[in-house]
Motif scaffolding. Sequence first.
Motif, mmCIF file in Angstrom:
data_model
loop_
_atom_site.group_PDB
_atom_site.id
_atom_site.type_symbol
_atom_site.label_atom_id
_atom_site.label_comp_id
_atom_site.label_asym_id
_atom_site.label_seq_id
_atom_site.Cartn_x
_atom_site.Cartn_y
_atom_site.Cartn_z
ATOM 1 N N ASP A 142 0.827 -1.202 0.000
ATOM 2 C CA ASP A 142 0.000 0.000 0.000
ATOM 3 C C ASP A 142 0.868 1.261 0.000
ATOM 4 N N PRO A 143 1.846 1.355 -0.905
ATOM 5 C CA PRO A 143 2.730 2.537 -0.922
ATOM 6 C C PRO A 143 1.932 3.780 -1.296
ATOM 7 N N ARG A 144 2.304 4.924 -0.693
ATOM 8 C CA ARG A 144 1.548 6.149 -0.946
ATOM 9 C C ARG A 144 2.390 7.279 -1.530
ATOM 10 N N HIS A 145 3.705 7.224 -1.382
ATOM 11 C CA HIS A 145 4.546 8.317 -1.889
ATOM 12 C C HIS A 145 4.993 8.008 -3.323
ATOM 13 N N PRO A 146 4.944 8.972 -4.226
ATOM 14 C CA PRO A 146 5.379 8.723 -5.613
ATOM 15 C C PRO A 146 6.812 8.211 -5.708
ATOM 16 N N TYR A 147 7.687 8.618 -4.791
ATOM 17 C CA TYR A 147 9.059 8.105 -4.812
ATOM 18 C C TYR A 147 9.074 6.609 -4.501
ATOM 19 N N THR A 148 8.264 6.190 -3.536
ATOM 20 C CA THR A 148 8.162 4.768 -3.214
ATOM 21 C C THR A 148 7.576 3.999 -4.394
ATOM 22 N N TRP A 149 6.605 4.595 -5.085
ATOM 23 C CA TRP A 149 6.074 3.971 -6.292
ATOM 24 C C TRP A 149 7.192 3.732 -7.297
ATOM 25 N N GLY A 150 8.038 4.744 -7.465
ATOM 26 C CA GLY A 150 9.143 4.616 -8.416
ATOM 27 C C GLY A 150 10.134 3.534 -8.020
ATOM 28 N N LEU A 151 10.477 3.465 -6.729
ATOM 29 C CA LEU A 151 11.409 2.440 -6.260
ATOM 30 C C LEU A 151 10.851 1.036 -6.508
ATOM 31 N N LEU A 152 9.602 0.836 -6.147
ATOM 32 C CA LEU A 152 8.994 -0.487 -6.301
ATOM 33 C C LEU A 152 8.820 -0.856 -7.778
ATOM 34 N N SER A 153 8.496 0.116 -8.601
ATOM 35 C CA SER A 153 8.285 -0.151 -10.029
ATOM 36 C C SER A 153 9.579 -0.511 -10.746
ATOM 37 N N SER A 154 10.721 -0.064 -10.196
ATOM 38 C CA SER A 154 12.009 -0.294 -10.870
ATOM 39 C C SER A 154 12.638 -1.636 -10.509
ATOM 40 N N VAL A 155 11.981 -2.414 -9.651
ATOM 41 C CA VAL A 155 12.508 -3.728 -9.268
ATOM 42 C C VAL A 155 12.098 -4.748 -10.322
ATOM 43 N N PRO A 156 13.048 -5.509 -10.891
ATOM 44 C CA PRO A 156 12.695 -6.507 -11.902
ATOM 45 C C PRO A 156 11.735 -7.547 -11.350
ATOM 46 N N ASP A 157 10.770 -7.932 -12.162
ATOM 47 C CA ASP A 157 9.825 -8.988 -11.805
ATOM 48 C C ASP A 157 10.317 -10.284 -12.440
ATOM 49 N N VAL A 158 10.857 -11.182 -11.617
ATOM 50 C CA VAL A 158 11.476 -12.404 -12.167
ATOM 51 C C VAL A 158 10.465 -13.300 -12.860
ATOM 52 N N ASP A 159 9.180 -13.162 -12.527
ATOM 53 C CA ASP A 159 8.161 -14.014 -13.137
ATOM 54 C C ASP A 159 7.470 -13.334 -14.315
ATOM 55 N N LYS A 178 -7.294 13.423 -6.624
ATOM 56 C CA LYS A 178 -7.054 12.009 -6.355
ATOM 57 C C LYS A 178 -6.138 11.431 -7.435
ATOM 58 N N VAL A 179 -4.971 10.988 -7.003
ATOM 59 C CA VAL A 179 -3.997 10.403 -7.924
ATOM 60 C C VAL A 179 -3.705 8.980 -7.468
ATOM 61 N N ALA A 180 -3.924 8.020 -8.332
ATOM 62 C CA ALA A 180 -3.690 6.614 -7.984
ATOM 63 C C ALA A 180 -2.283 6.198 -8.397
ATOM 64 N N MET A 181 -1.787 5.157 -7.762
ATOM 65 C CA MET A 181 -0.480 4.628 -8.155
ATOM 66 C C MET A 181 -0.536 4.100 -9.583
ATOM 67 N N PRO A 182 0.610 4.023 -10.276
ATOM 68 C CA PRO A 182 0.626 3.535 -11.658
ATOM 69 C C PRO A 182 -0.009 2.148 -11.776
ATOM 70 N N ASP A 183 -0.731 1.926 -12.884
ATOM 71 C CA ASP A 183 -1.432 0.653 -13.077
ATOM 72 C C ASP A 183 -0.490 -0.544 -13.047
ATOM 73 N N ALA A 184 0.718 -0.378 -13.633
ATOM 74 C CA ALA A 184 1.671 -1.491 -13.668
ATOM 75 C C ALA A 184 2.065 -1.912 -12.259
ATOM 76 N N LEU A 185 2.259 -0.935 -11.380
ATOM 77 C CA LEU A 185 2.613 -1.252 -9.991
ATOM 78 C C LEU A 185 1.419 -1.863 -9.278
ATOM 79 N N LYS A 186 0.239 -1.353 -9.544
ATOM 80 C CA LYS A 186 -0.971 -1.905 -8.923
ATOM 81 C C LYS A 186 -1.139 -3.379 -9.309
ATOM 82 N N GLN A 187 -0.898 -3.697 -10.575
ATOM 83 C CA GLN A 187 -1.010 -5.088 -11.030
ATOM 84 C C GLN A 187 0.053 -5.975 -10.380
ATOM 85 N N ARG A 188 1.252 -5.406 -10.196
ATOM 86 C CA ARG A 188 2.322 -6.170 -9.550
ATOM 87 C C ARG A 188 1.959 -6.478 -8.098
ATOM 88 N N ILE A 189 1.380 -5.509 -7.406
ATOM 89 C CA ILE A 189 0.986 -5.719 -6.006
ATOM 90 C C ILE A 189 -0.106 -6.769 -5.908
#
Length: 356
Positions: A258-275, A338-349
């Motif tokens: 449940d990340p809320r800061h755009p910087y945290t969104w960026g950090l999590l989105s930049s992690v490779p998804d091995v699957d 109201k700004v939601a986290m990026p869809d790609a990150l939402k799908q990853r979560i």
Amino acid sequence: MSPRDYILRVQNLKVDYQTFRGDVHAVRGVNFDVTRGETLALVGESGCGKSASVKPIIGEDANNEIIREGKIIYRWQHDGRTEDVDLLKLTAKEMQSKIKGRQIAMVFQDPMTSLDPTMRIGSQIAEAVSSSHPKMLKDEVNHRVEELISTVGINRVKTVVRQYPHQLSGGMRQRIVIAIALAGDPQLLICDEPTTALDVTIQARILDIIKKIQKERNLSVIFITHNLGVVATIADKVDVMYAGKVIEAGTAEDIFFDPRHPYTWGLLSSVPDVDGKKENLPMIQGTIPDMKKKIIGDAFAPRNKFALTIDFVKEPPMFTVSDTHSAATWLLDKRSPKVAMPDALKQRIVKMRGEE
């Protein structure tokens, strides 16, 4: 969190480093708590102030360091009583004799900076044991040395005792550094990127050792890293840092799901998804601000595609998301769009939660 729960409380810590080009404002009012027996991970890009925030805790002061403001309250249990001590008010001699190694110990990224290449491993651990327990007899010290080597998962104890650091692998050297850190039976262990230089397999073993020791000793741990995979493995709480401040804080579940800061969104989105499928990972554009200059507004605003006008004018406070979760972003103000986290990150979560 009630006051009796914490072992360490850092309050409004501000640290500068003097350089010939001006003072670098490395830590700009950091606040965090560490509870007994838990692991707090400090996460962020290089230069965000992670190490600069924790080195004053153990008195690892650089010659050009200036602590401008703040308190570091350590809850010290000794002689059957509990006492709160502001570590910043202790002298260097008091830190060395009462705190460093005995109450708080530190493990650094490169074990060769902590080990003496001219001394046998056994002698180096024995020196740490004797320093913390001066009344121990020689046989007791030797027994304690072997016990510590075994504690960090090394089986060839008799052999390793007589070896020099260069005769050990990187993973083995890091285990020895952890053994030395444990020699004084500390209550708090600070780990500054201790697995960065190791391959993934050895890294996992070191993390398992730290978790095992933590459970056995009810040890509190501050773990500094930029590796979110490590954070997911070891952390109970996570503080995300940017430009010398904590900009999001919560449980590991809060930050990853449940990340809320755009910087945290960026950090999590930049992690490779091995699957996942091969794709270009999104990057956080730009660089951290010049820490010698006064920062107006939100330090992340120039890199934040979701930035509001107010971000360039006024620094956001820490908004409460829940009892365990807070973030410093104007997007959490009830007046903001109201700004939601990026869809790609939402799908990853969703995928990480197993809700697909």
